[in-house]
Design a protein around this motif. Structure first.
Motif, PDB file in Angstrom:
ATOM      1  N   UNK A   1       8.376  -7.661   0.559  1.00  0.00           N
ATOM      2  CA  UNK A   1       7.643  -6.679  -0.230  1.00  0.00           C
ATOM      3  C   UNK A   1       8.121  -6.684  -1.682  1.00  0.00           C
ATOM      4  N   UNK A   2       7.164  -6.699  -2.611  1.00  0.00           N
ATOM      5  CA  UNK A   2       7.514  -6.638  -4.032  1.00  0.00           C
ATOM      6  C   UNK A   2       7.116  -5.297  -4.654  1.00  0.00           C
ATOM      7  N   UNK A   3       6.105  -4.636  -4.067  1.00  0.00           N
ATOM      8  CA  UNK A   3       5.699  -3.305  -4.543  1.00  0.00           C
ATOM      9  C   UNK A   3       5.354  -2.432  -3.352  1.00  0.00           C
ATOM     10  N   UNK A   4       5.717  -1.145  -3.449  1.00  0.00           N
ATOM     11  CA  UNK A   4       5.303  -0.192  -2.430  1.00  0.00           C
ATOM     12  C   UNK A   4       4.856   1.101  -3.102  1.00  0.00           C
ATOM     13  N   UNK A   5       4.142   1.915  -2.337  1.00  0.00           N
ATOM     14  CA  UNK A   5       3.526   3.122  -2.874  1.00  0.00           C
ATOM     15  C   UNK A   5       4.030   4.338  -2.111  1.00  0.00           C
ATOM     16  N   UNK A   6       4.223   5.444  -2.812  1.00  0.00           N
ATOM     17  CA  UNK A   6       4.576   6.713  -2.177  1.00  0.00           C
ATOM     18  C   UNK A   6       3.604   7.794  -2.647  1.00  0.00           C
ATOM     19  N   UNK A   7       3.227   8.666  -1.716  1.00  0.00           N
ATOM     20  CA  UNK A   7       2.453   9.861  -2.076  1.00  0.00           C
ATOM     21  C   UNK A   7       3.201  11.075  -1.547  1.00  0.00           C
ATOM     22  N   UNK A   8       2.976  12.206  -2.215  1.00  0.00           N
ATOM     23  CA  UNK A   8       3.782  13.365  -1.849  1.00  0.00           C
ATOM     24  C   UNK A   8       3.059  14.683  -1.917  1.00  0.00           C
ATOM     25  N   UNK A   9       3.830  15.725  -1.618  1.00  0.00           N
ATOM     26  CA  UNK A   9       3.294  17.077  -1.592  1.00  0.00           C
ATOM     27  C   UNK A   9       3.106  17.641  -2.998  1.00  0.00           C
TER      28      UNK A   9
ATOM     29  N   UNK B   1       1.027  10.109  -6.861  1.00  0.00           N
ATOM     30  CA  UNK B   1       1.248   8.799  -6.254  1.00  0.00           C
ATOM     31  C   UNK B   1       2.114   7.972  -7.188  1.00  0.00           C
ATOM     32  N   UNK B   2       3.136   7.356  -6.641  1.00  0.00           N
ATOM     33  CA  UNK B   2       4.011   6.488  -7.429  1.00  0.00           C
ATOM     34  C   UNK B   2       3.959   5.075  -6.856  1.00  0.00           C
ATOM     35  N   UNK B   3       3.907   4.084  -7.733  1.00  0.00           N
ATOM     36  CA  UNK B   3       3.965   2.681  -7.333  1.00  0.00           C
ATOM     37  C   UNK B   3       5.285   2.113  -7.840  1.00  0.00           C
TER      38      UNK B   3
ATOM     39  N   UNK C   1       5.047   3.185 -11.835  1.00  0.00           N
ATOM     40  CA  UNK C   1       3.991   3.999 -12.441  1.00  0.00           C
ATOM     41  C   UNK C   1       3.725   5.206 -11.561  1.00  0.00           C
ATOM     42  N   UNK C   2       3.341   6.303 -12.207  1.00  0.00           N
ATOM     43  CA  UNK C   2       3.082   7.552 -11.481  1.00  0.00           C
ATOM     44  C   UNK C   2       1.752   8.126 -11.942  1.00  0.00           C
ATOM     45  N   UNK C   3       0.958   8.575 -10.981  1.00  0.00           N
ATOM     46  CA  UNK C   3      -0.312   9.207 -11.318  1.00  0.00           C
ATOM     47  C   UNK C   3      -0.471  10.484 -10.501  1.00  0.00           C
ATOM     48  N   UNK C   4      -0.802  11.573 -11.181  1.00  0.00           N
ATOM     49  CA  UNK C   4      -1.031  12.850 -10.507  1.00  0.00           C
ATOM     50  C   UNK C   4      -2.528  13.024 -10.282  1.00  0.00           C
TER      51      UNK C   4
ATOM     52  N   UNK D   1      -2.009  12.396   3.381  1.00  0.00           N
ATOM     53  CA  UNK D   1      -1.988  11.022   3.877  1.00  0.00           C
ATOM     54  C   UNK D   1      -2.845  10.155   2.961  1.00  0.00           C
ATOM     55  N   UNK D   2      -2.631   8.841   3.021  1.00  0.00           N
ATOM     56  CA  UNK D   2      -3.404   7.927   2.179  1.00  0.00           C
ATOM     57  C   UNK D   2      -3.538   6.568   2.842  1.00  0.00           C
ATOM     58  N   UNK D   3      -4.442   5.749   2.318  1.00  0.00           N
ATOM     59  CA  UNK D   3      -4.607   4.361   2.770  1.00  0.00           C
ATOM     60  C   UNK D   3      -5.240   3.562   1.641  1.00  0.00           C
ATOM     61  N   UNK D   4      -4.862   2.264   1.544  1.00  0.00           N
ATOM     62  CA  UNK D   4      -5.363   1.372   0.493  1.00  0.00           C
ATOM     63  C   UNK D   4      -6.381   0.394   1.056  1.00  0.00           C
ATOM     64  N   UNK D   5      -7.288  -0.079   0.165  1.00  0.00           N
ATOM     65  CA  UNK D   5      -8.194  -1.152   0.568  1.00  0.00           C
ATOM     66  C   UNK D   5      -7.470  -2.492   0.429  1.00  0.00           C
TER      67      UNK D   5
END
Length: 367
Positions: free
Chosen positions: A337-345, A349-351, A2-5, A13-17
């Protein structure tokens, strides 16, 4: 996948709870925005405004639910949620250059901040005086610290810097923890002890990561190399010169597999078999060119909107449309790991779901 703009601005940078329902991200400014997922939408619920310079690092402690941020204003803040309001506490880092990265330790009793002052600040809470204090790791760092990662034992700290080196230091703080037991990286671990130093690559070390066991450390450099060292073979570094653009971030997804990403705008799987690092797979499914089968009217509309013709237009077929700045594990940790997240310029954000990728990419097998 999934992708969200989120934004038009880059996400630096990012961080999850803990339960992965909220994400804190920096829109390449002095603010931190916290979004919460409600149904299919991400809604902004908090804004953290205390830094006077660009925020360069965010780390969210899962158990204590505290956020630590650092920035180019040479400060760090520990944020605590009180009555649904995030309250900041200033941490004096005693540095004269920008802070570049920050990371909570696994036990959440201290955190590390890398900076352009050629040192690492190890910060811990002093109960007697009710404030955060720090100790400095200086030698033999010769340039800016770009990335940090903690060993599972809460003592060892891996650091990548722009002096082309990956190093592992002891960050043992006797005031807040018991004497550490021996590890394969070494047995004597006084504060600031250098446990490992790479022989050097040809570029800045952008990303470092310990494996789940802590026995392996991997890093990526600006000369397009991916390196892994095993604690049982510290004199030998397995290195792979990739044909891609420079990679900026890396994480272990199993003990033998790593995912890295950077200026190529897509994540890549690499494997380490104890002897060498090999290229595994490009973890992105190309989208079909949207201009195939377009009507004449649609082509003219596209020409009018983008001021370009079909012949010289160029659209990336990757999910991210610009460099990926950070990868984080979502489910399964570094062990499985079964899911990872990427964020970009590109402000998105893509999961990525590894089980789905294995099903859709023929031949993909994650060891």
């Amino acid at each position: 996948m999934s992708y969200h703009s989120f934004l038009l601005e880059p996400i630096s940078c990012h961080a999850w709870n803990k339960d992965r329902t909220q994400i804190a991200l920096c829109p390449n400014s002095h603010e931190v925005h916290i979004y919460k997922k409600e149904g299919a939408k991400w809604n902004r619920i908090h804004e953290l405004k205390e830094h006077s310079g660009h925020v360069t690092g965010i780390s969210w402690a899962p158990e204590s639910n505290r956020i630590v941020t650092c920035g180019t204003d040479r400060n760090a803040y520990v944020w605590s949620l009180k009555s649904n309001v995030w309250k900041p506490t200033l941490v004096i880092l005693r540095i004269n250059r920008a802070a570049r990265c920050v990371k909570w330790s696994p036990k959440e009793n201290k955190f590390a901040v890398g900076s352009g002052s050629r040192l690492i600040s190890i910060c811990y809470f002093e109960k007697e005086n009710d404030w955060w204090v720090c100790k400095h790791i200086k030698k033999p760092i010769r340039s800016t610290i770009l990335n940090l990662d903690w060993h599972p034992n809460n003592i060892l700290l891996a650091a990548g810097s722009s002096d082309f080196k990956c190093r592992i230091f002891s960050a043992y703080i006797k005031e807040v923890e018991e004497k550490p037991s021996p590890t394969p990286w070494g047995s004597k671990m006084p504060f600031g002890e250098l446990m490992y130093e790479s022989s050097g690559t040809g570029g800045w070390v952008h990303g470092v990561c310990f494996s789940d066991s802590g026995d392996r450390v991997g890093w990526v450099s600006h000369d397009c190399t991916v390196c892994v060292t095993d604690s049982n073979k510290k004199t030998v570094t397995a290195s792979l010169n990739t044909e891609s653009l420079p990679l900026l971030t890396v994480t272990f997804i199993t003990e033998n597999s790593l995912v890295a990403a950077g200026h190529d705008c897509y994540p890549v799987l690499f494997t380490y078999d104890g002897e060498k690092v090999t290229f595994g797979w490009k973890l992105d499914i190309p989208k079909q060119n949207v201009q195939r089968g377009m009507s004449a009217l649609a082509k003219f509309k596209n020409l009018d909107k983008h001021a370009t013709s079909d012949e010289n237009s160029f659209m990336l077929d990757t999910v991210h449309k610009n460099s990926i700045s950070q990868i984080s594990n979502l489910d399964g940790g570094k062990k499985n790991c079964t899911r990872f997240c990427t964020t970009g310029m590109d402000g998105g954000m893509a999961i990525w779901d590894l089980k789905t990728l294995e099903a859709e990419l023929k031949g993909l097998k994650i060891a």
